[in-house]
Design an enzyme around this catalytic site. Structure first.
Site, mmCIF file in Angstrom:
data_model
loop_
_atom_site.group_PDB
_atom_site.id
_atom_site.type_symbol
_atom_site.label_atom_id
_atom_site.label_comp_id
_atom_site.label_asym_id
_atom_site.label_seq_id
_atom_site.Cartn_x
_atom_site.Cartn_y
_atom_site.Cartn_z
ATOM 1 N N ARG A 5 8.430 -30.615 1.395
ATOM 2 C CA ARG A 5 7.499 -29.662 0.789
ATOM 3 C C ARG A 5 6.734 -28.864 1.839
ATOM 4 O O ARG A 5 5.875 -28.052 1.490
ATOM 5 C CB ARG A 5 6.500 -30.410 -0.088
ATOM 6 N N ARG B 101 0.330 -36.188 -17.441
ATOM 7 C CA ARG B 101 -0.047 -36.483 -16.058
ATOM 8 C C ARG B 101 -1.427 -35.898 -15.742
ATOM 9 O O ARG B 101 -1.761 -34.794 -16.177
ATOM 10 C CB ARG B 101 0.995 -35.878 -15.095
ATOM 11 N N ARG C 26 3.828 -30.620 -20.576
ATOM 12 C CA ARG C 26 4.702 -31.717 -20.131
ATOM 13 C C ARG C 26 4.159 -33.076 -20.589
ATOM 14 O O ARG C 26 2.965 -33.330 -20.536
ATOM 15 C CB ARG C 26 4.806 -31.712 -18.599
ATOM 16 N N ARG D 4 -1.800 -26.853 -7.069
ATOM 17 C CA ARG D 4 -0.402 -27.145 -6.727
ATOM 18 C C ARG D 4 0.390 -25.870 -6.507
ATOM 19 O O ARG D 4 1.274 -25.806 -5.647
ATOM 20 C CB ARG D 4 0.240 -28.013 -7.819
ATOM 21 N N LYS E 269 12.815 -29.060 -11.816
ATOM 22 C CA LYS E 269 13.611 -29.829 -10.852
ATOM 23 C C LYS E 269 13.921 -31.229 -11.379
ATOM 24 O O LYS E 269 15.061 -31.676 -11.352
ATOM 25 C CB LYS E 269 12.858 -29.951 -9.510
HETATM 26 P P1 ADP Z 1 9.343 -30.166 -11.939
HETATM 27 O O1 ADP Z 1 10.057 -31.463 -11.698
HETATM 28 O O2 ADP Z 1 9.968 -29.020 -11.193
HETATM 29 O O3 ADP Z 1 7.865 -30.241 -11.714
HETATM 30 P P2 ADP Z 1 9.918 -30.720 -14.759
HETATM 31 O O4 ADP Z 1 11.384 -30.971 -14.791
HETATM 32 O O5 ADP Z 1 9.016 -31.903 -14.864
HETATM 33 O O6 ADP Z 1 9.535 -29.799 -13.476
HETATM 34 O O7 ADP Z 1 9.602 -29.683 -15.936
HETATM 35 C C1 ADP Z 1 8.253 -29.290 -16.228
HETATM 36 C C2 ADP Z 1 8.082 -29.180 -17.747
HETATM 37 O O8 ADP Z 1 8.874 -28.085 -18.225
HETATM 38 C C3 ADP Z 1 8.538 -30.410 -18.541
HETATM 39 O O9 ADP Z 1 7.677 -30.560 -19.636
HETATM 40 C C4 ADP Z 1 9.969 -30.037 -18.985
HETATM 41 O O10 ADP Z 1 10.293 -30.676 -20.223
HETATM 42 C C5 ADP Z 1 9.863 -28.537 -19.157
HETATM 43 N N1 ADP Z 1 11.086 -27.805 -18.798
HETATM 44 C C6 ADP Z 1 11.951 -28.089 -17.798
HETATM 45 N N2 ADP Z 1 12.935 -27.171 -17.736
HETATM 46 C C7 ADP Z 1 12.668 -26.271 -18.737
HETATM 47 C C8 ADP Z 1 13.315 -25.067 -19.195
HETATM 48 N N3 ADP Z 1 14.436 -24.622 -18.617
HETATM 49 N N4 ADP Z 1 12.753 -24.418 -20.237
HETATM 50 C C9 ADP Z 1 11.612 -24.885 -20.809
HETATM 51 N N5 ADP Z 1 10.966 -25.981 -20.435
HETATM 52 C C10 ADP Z 1 11.483 -26.679 -19.401
HETATM 53 P P1 AMP Z 2 5.858 -33.959 -8.375
HETATM 54 O O1 AMP Z 2 6.120 -35.184 -9.188
HETATM 55 O O2 AMP Z 2 7.028 -33.533 -7.560
HETATM 56 O O3 AMP Z 2 5.266 -32.845 -9.206
HETATM 57 O O4 AMP Z 2 4.734 -34.368 -7.323
HETATM 58 C C1 AMP Z 2 3.458 -34.797 -7.752
HETATM 59 C C2 AMP Z 2 2.497 -34.902 -6.589
HETATM 60 O O5 AMP Z 2 2.956 -35.890 -5.669
HETATM 61 C C3 AMP Z 2 2.301 -33.647 -5.750
HETATM 62 O O6 AMP Z 2 1.381 -32.728 -6.315
HETATM 63 C C4 AMP Z 2 1.777 -34.262 -4.442
HETATM 64 O O7 AMP Z 2 0.434 -34.680 -4.570
HETATM 65 C C5 AMP Z 2 2.630 -35.518 -4.325
HETATM 66 N N1 AMP Z 2 3.910 -35.223 -3.628
HETATM 67 C C6 AMP Z 2 5.161 -35.250 -4.157
HETATM 68 N N2 AMP Z 2 6.077 -34.941 -3.215
HETATM 69 C C7 AMP Z 2 5.375 -34.730 -2.059
HETATM 70 C C8 AMP Z 2 5.739 -34.374 -0.729
HETATM 71 N N3 AMP Z 2 7.009 -34.154 -0.367
HETATM 72 N N4 AMP Z 2 4.744 -34.240 0.195
HETATM 73 C C9 AMP Z 2 3.471 -34.465 -0.139
HETATM 74 N N5 AMP Z 2 3.046 -34.787 -1.374
HETATM 75 C C10 AMP Z 2 3.991 -34.926 -2.329
#
Ligand code: ADP
Ligand code: AMP
Length: 216
Positions: free
Chosen positions: A88, A160, A127, A171, A13
């Site tokens: 969420r 992270r 990541r 998660r 995302k």
């Molecule tokens: P989210 O925001 O949904 O948690 P991220 O955008 O942070 O996901 O992506 C999670 C990890 O996967 C990051 O390390 C990113 O570089 C990698 N990633 C994102 N999209 C893809 C994809 N289509 N194929 C492979 N790796 C991806």
């Molecule tokens: P993300 O960066 O989207 O992976 O979110 C990281 C963490 O932030 C999550 O695992 C939750 O602990 C918190 N978080 C992010 N968005 C929300 C939400 N809408 N409601 C509650 N916790 C959230």
């Protein structure tokens, strides 16, 4: 264009939101990023939510609802926004409905990033994020030019705390138990579009543009 990005952790995302936000000149509102800033700055809220986030649980609804409300009423959101990671759960979805109605904002689409569980673990464990600008990399799927260093501003890349095995599992469970129900909710009101998030980054981006009916 007012978009919500919905999907499990690691579905891409943030990666896609950053790219689309740049193309459309829209703000990317990552609620996770906003919360991490609170933690980093050591605010009262930050202190209260640090351990919750590290464990991979949802922080209290009041916190994310307030942050989101304060953000979407900013002037830069007037021509649209990409909301990533909110809502969420059902309480947050209801709060979002109410705040959009109050501000006369119509949700254009909810993009659901559909991905298999086994891909999530490898994505999250590889990541890396930039300490300075928040750019997101992957050690294998989207590596920086120089290991450990951000291509954009030379910032240090870090892993992270919640991308460790136990938190990833929590998660994923939280997503299954609380977030997944929102897919049906947005399907019912005909807002939901689905992209196959398991493909490679450029392909997902191309599919995303099609899904929101925005040509290449
Ligand atoms: P989210 O925001 O949904 O948690 P991220 O955008 O942070 O996901 O992506 C999670 C990890 O996967 C990051 O390390 C990113 O570089 C990698 N990633 C994102 N999209 C893809 C994809 N289509 N194929 C492979 N790796 C991806
Ligand atoms: P993300 O960066 O989207 O992976 O979110 C990281 C963490 O932030 C999550 O695992 C939750 O602990 C918190 N978080 C992010 N968005 C929300 C939400 N809408 N409601 C509650 N916790 C959230």
């Amino acid at each position: 264009m007012n978009l919500v990005f919905l999907g499990p952790p690691g579905s891409g995302k943030g990666t896609q939101a950053k790219r689309l936000a740049e193309k459309l000149s829209l703000p990317h509102i990552s609620v996770g990023d906003l919360l991490r800033i609170e933690v980093q700055q050591g605010t009262v809220t930050g202190k209260n939510i640090k351990a919750i986030m590290e464990a991979g649980n949802l922080v209290p609804d009041e916190v994310t609802i307030e942050l989101t409300r304060n953000r979407i009423i900013q002037p830069d959101c007037a021509k649209g926004f990409i909301l990533d990671g909110f809502p969420r759960n059902v309480v947050q979805a209801e709060a979002l409905d109410a705040m959009l109605e109050k501000e006369n904002i119509i949700l254009s689409k909810v993009v659901y990033f559909d991905i298999a569980k086994d891909q999530i673990v490898s994505r999250l464990s590889g990541r890396r994020s930039c300490r300075k600008c928040g750019a997101v990399y992957h050690i294998k799927f989207n590596p920086p030019k120089n290991e450990g260093i951000c291509d954009k501003d030379g910032g240090e890349l870090y892993q992270r705390a919640d991308d460790e095995e136990n938190s990833i599992r929590t998660r994923f469970d939280v997503y299954n138990n609380q977030t997944q129900v929102l897919i049906e909710r947005y399907k019912k009101v005909k807002k939901l579009v689905t992209v196959d998030a398991g493909k490679e980054i450029n392909q997902v981006y191309a599919d995303l543009l099609l899904a929101i009916k925005y040509g290449n």
